[in-house]
Enzyme design. Structure first.
Site, PDB file in Angstrom:
ATOM      1  N   HIS A  12       0.843  -1.205   0.000  1.00 20.63           N
ATOM      2  CA  HIS A  12       0.000   0.000   0.000  1.00 20.63           C
ATOM      3  C   HIS A  12       0.877   1.253   0.000  1.00 20.63           C
ATOM      4  O   HIS A  12       1.278   1.747   1.061  1.00 20.63           O
ATOM      5  CB  HIS A  12      -0.926  -0.015   1.220  1.00 20.63           C
ATOM      6  CG  HIS A  12      -2.014   1.003   1.182  1.00 20.63           C
ATOM      7  ND1 HIS A  12      -3.345   0.708   1.382  1.00 20.63           N
ATOM      8  CD2 HIS A  12      -1.988   2.346   0.945  1.00 20.63           C
ATOM      9  CE1 HIS A  12      -4.072   1.805   1.285  1.00 20.63           C
ATOM     10  NE2 HIS A  12      -3.267   2.824   1.023  1.00 20.63           N
ATOM     11  N   HIS A  14       1.195   4.990  -2.238  1.00 19.59           N
ATOM     12  CA  HIS A  14       0.672   5.856  -3.310  1.00 19.59           C
ATOM     13  C   HIS A  14       1.828   6.512  -4.044  1.00 19.59           C
ATOM     14  O   HIS A  14       2.552   7.333  -3.465  1.00 19.59           O
ATOM     15  CB  HIS A  14      -0.252   6.922  -2.730  1.00 19.59           C
ATOM     16  CG  HIS A  14      -1.532   6.367  -2.182  1.00 19.59           C
ATOM     17  ND1 HIS A  14      -2.714   6.365  -2.888  1.00 19.59           N
ATOM     18  CD2 HIS A  14      -1.802   5.767  -0.999  1.00 19.59           C
ATOM     19  CE1 HIS A  14      -3.664   5.807  -2.159  1.00 19.59           C
ATOM     20  NE2 HIS A  14      -3.140   5.432  -0.996  1.00 19.59           N
ATOM     21  N   ASP A  16       1.915   8.795  -6.243  1.00 16.65           N
ATOM     22  CA  ASP A  16       1.835  10.248  -6.425  1.00 16.65           C
ATOM     23  C   ASP A  16       2.034  11.003  -5.107  1.00 16.65           C
ATOM     24  O   ASP A  16       2.183  12.223  -5.130  1.00 16.65           O
ATOM     25  CB  ASP A  16       0.492  10.631  -7.058  1.00 16.65           C
ATOM     26  CG  ASP A  16      -0.686  10.069  -6.295  1.00 16.65           C
ATOM     27  OD1 ASP A  16      -0.622   8.906  -5.857  1.00 16.65           O
ATOM     28  OD2 ASP A  16      -1.683  10.784  -6.133  1.00 16.65           O
ATOM     29  N   GLY A 164      -9.645   8.147  -1.253  1.00 12.59           N
ATOM     30  CA  GLY A 164     -10.347   9.419  -1.065  1.00 12.59           C
ATOM     31  C   GLY A 164     -11.149   9.442   0.223  1.00 12.59           C
ATOM     32  O   GLY A 164     -10.939   8.621   1.114  1.00 12.59           O
ATOM     33  N   HIS A 191     -10.001   1.170   0.118  1.00  3.62           N
ATOM     34  CA  HIS A 191      -9.708   1.963   1.317  1.00  3.62           C
ATOM     35  C   HIS A 191     -10.984   2.047   2.163  1.00  3.62           C
ATOM     36  O   HIS A 191     -12.014   2.550   1.683  1.00  3.62           O
ATOM     37  CB  HIS A 191      -9.344   3.405   0.947  1.00  3.62           C
ATOM     38  CG  HIS A 191      -7.920   3.625   0.532  1.00  3.62           C
ATOM     39  ND1 HIS A 191      -7.442   3.244  -0.691  1.00  3.62           N
ATOM     40  CD2 HIS A 191      -6.893   4.229   1.172  1.00  3.62           C
ATOM     41  CE1 HIS A 191      -6.160   3.602  -0.776  1.00  3.62           C
ATOM     42  NE2 HIS A 191      -5.798   4.207   0.331  1.00  3.62           N
ATOM     43  N   GLU A 194     -10.776   3.736   7.885  1.00  6.65           N
ATOM     44  CA  GLU A 194      -9.788   4.691   8.381  1.00  6.65           C
ATOM     45  C   GLU A 194     -10.529   5.992   8.713  1.00  6.65           C
ATOM     46  O   GLU A 194     -10.726   6.323   9.867  1.00  6.65           O
ATOM     47  CB  GLU A 194      -8.665   4.956   7.370  1.00  6.65           C
ATOM     48  CG  GLU A 194      -7.586   5.863   7.971  1.00  6.65           C
ATOM     49  CD  GLU A 194      -6.573   6.397   6.967  1.00  6.65           C
ATOM     50  OE1 GLU A 194      -6.925   6.564   5.782  1.00  6.65           O
ATOM     51  OE2 GLU A 194      -5.445   6.693   7.393  1.00  6.65           O
ATOM     52  N   ASP A 272       1.757   3.969   3.031  1.00 10.06           N
ATOM     53  CA  ASP A 272       0.670   4.747   2.439  1.00 10.06           C
ATOM     54  C   ASP A 272       1.213   5.885   1.583  1.00 10.06           C
ATOM     55  O   ASP A 272       1.220   5.791   0.362  1.00 10.06           O
ATOM     56  CB  ASP A 272      -0.288   5.289   3.504  1.00 10.06           C
ATOM     57  CG  ASP A 272      -1.634   5.675   2.918  1.00 10.06           C
ATOM     58  OD1 ASP A 272      -1.958   5.171   1.826  1.00 10.06           O
ATOM     59  OD2 ASP A 272      -2.354   6.459   3.538  1.00 10.06           O
TER      60      ASP A 272
HETATM   61 ZN   LIG Z   1      -3.873   4.799   0.921  1.00  8.90          ZN
END
Ligand SMILES: [Zn+2]
Length: 333
Positions: A12, A14, A16, A164, A191, A194, A272
């Protein structure tokens, strides 16, 4: 125990949201270290997941050309190598990189091509997960799902994810996208749990039939859900420092990751967003050792959990088993 040297899987991360200042400056030399620290790195404690997500927009602004995307991939691999990662699944949302004329296919092709190049250069096995976003509509999610289907045929794309603001947007509009990807025999992850409570994890399991949850830490609030996660061997992709940052968890010591792990739920550990959160995977391991006394056996277990849940093809999985066997044997010797 040399945590840096341990062979690691990271499921996991990201792409970007991991850009180092060096990489950002190569893309836009006008962005100083001071600008970067202010605009790209979120405070250690944000007011909410939504507050934290506002920082991700600054990465998007600089990731709008093929050159920038290639720099991001190379930067990610340099970080993975420094952490001893042997297998990574990098994720990104193709539709947010179209502001300067790239097509969605250009974006996925460029990231795929650079991933294959970097993977060969570093020896790190890697796969790509394409994200749709909670605030997108059904058509955008289906468009992302079709990108997964199309690019999985020829490259490292393996799965669909949704990221998101999970508290503000339900999954319903995105269910057809998950159905399309599952029908094509490809992977899905969601996701949930959380920003949203345990009900968001139930929703993800029931509506997308996912076998993996991004975070899922708030499952700890619901005993029936925990029983289901254990019974169905659902994998939680847990990113401890980020969960504290988004205030899903107050402090690392109060993080449920240890209780989840001890209770038999299958957890893995990831960063993350390496740059928004300002954390490396080795640091996550160090924090878990310091907070909960995790030992080599715990770190081996979470990596074997991640391997079982990975979207990698069987030959890749066999290679990773070898790397884990050898790496953990060396460190324990
Ligand atoms: Zn994430």
């Amino acid at each position: 125990m040399d945590l840096k040297a341990l062979p690691k899987l990271e499921l996991h991360s990201h792409l970007d949201c991991g850009l180092s200042h060096d990489a950002v400056r190569r893309i836009d030399p006008a962005i100083s270290r001071e600008d970067y620290d202010r605009d790209f790195v979120a405070p250690a404690k944000c007011a909410s997941l939504a507050d934290y997500l506002s920082y991700t927009l600054n990465y998007r602004a600089v990731l709008q050309t093929e050159r920038a995307l290639r720099i991001a991939v190379a930067d990610a691999f340099a970080q993975l190598a420094a952490d001893g990662v042997v297998y990574a699944e990098l994720r990104f949302a193709p539709l947010v990189h179209l502001e300067k004329g790239l097509s969605a296919d250009d974006v996925v092709r460029t990231v795929s091509d650079e991933t294959v190049r970097q993977s060969e250069a570093t020896g790190i096995d890697a796969a790509l997960i394409l994200c749709t976003l909670r605030h997108f509509d059904t058509a955008d999610s289906l468009r992302t799902a079709r990108l997964v289907e199309r690019h999985a045929r020829s490259g490292p794309v393996v799965a669909l994810d949704i990221a998101g603001d999970e508290d503000a947007y339900p999954l319903d509009p995105h269910v057809p996208a998950f159905e399309l990807v599952r029908a094509a025999g490809l992977g899905v992850t969601v996701h949930a749990g959380e920003g949203g409570g345990p009900e968001s994890v139930w929703e993800a399991l029931d509506k997308t039939a996912t076998r993996r949850i991004g975070h899922g830490v708030r499952s700890i609030e619901d005993a029936a859900l925990l029983a289901r996660l254990e019974r169905e061997q659902i994998h939680l992709e847990i990113c401890p420092t980020c969960n504290v940052q988004t205030d899903a968890v107050r402090t690392l010591r109060q993080h449920p990751v240890d209780r989840l792990h001890r209770s038999g739920v299958r957890v893995g550990i990831s960063t993350d967003t390496r740059a928004v959160t300002d954390v490396r995977l080795t640091q996550e391991y160090e924090r878990l050792r310091d907070a909960f006394g995790w030992t080599l056996a715990d770190f081996e277990q979470i990596n074997r959990n991640a391997l079982a849940a990975a979207f990698a093809a069987e030959p890749v999985k066999r290679r990773i088993v070898g790397a884990l066997d050898q790496g953990f044997a060396e460190v324990s010797a």
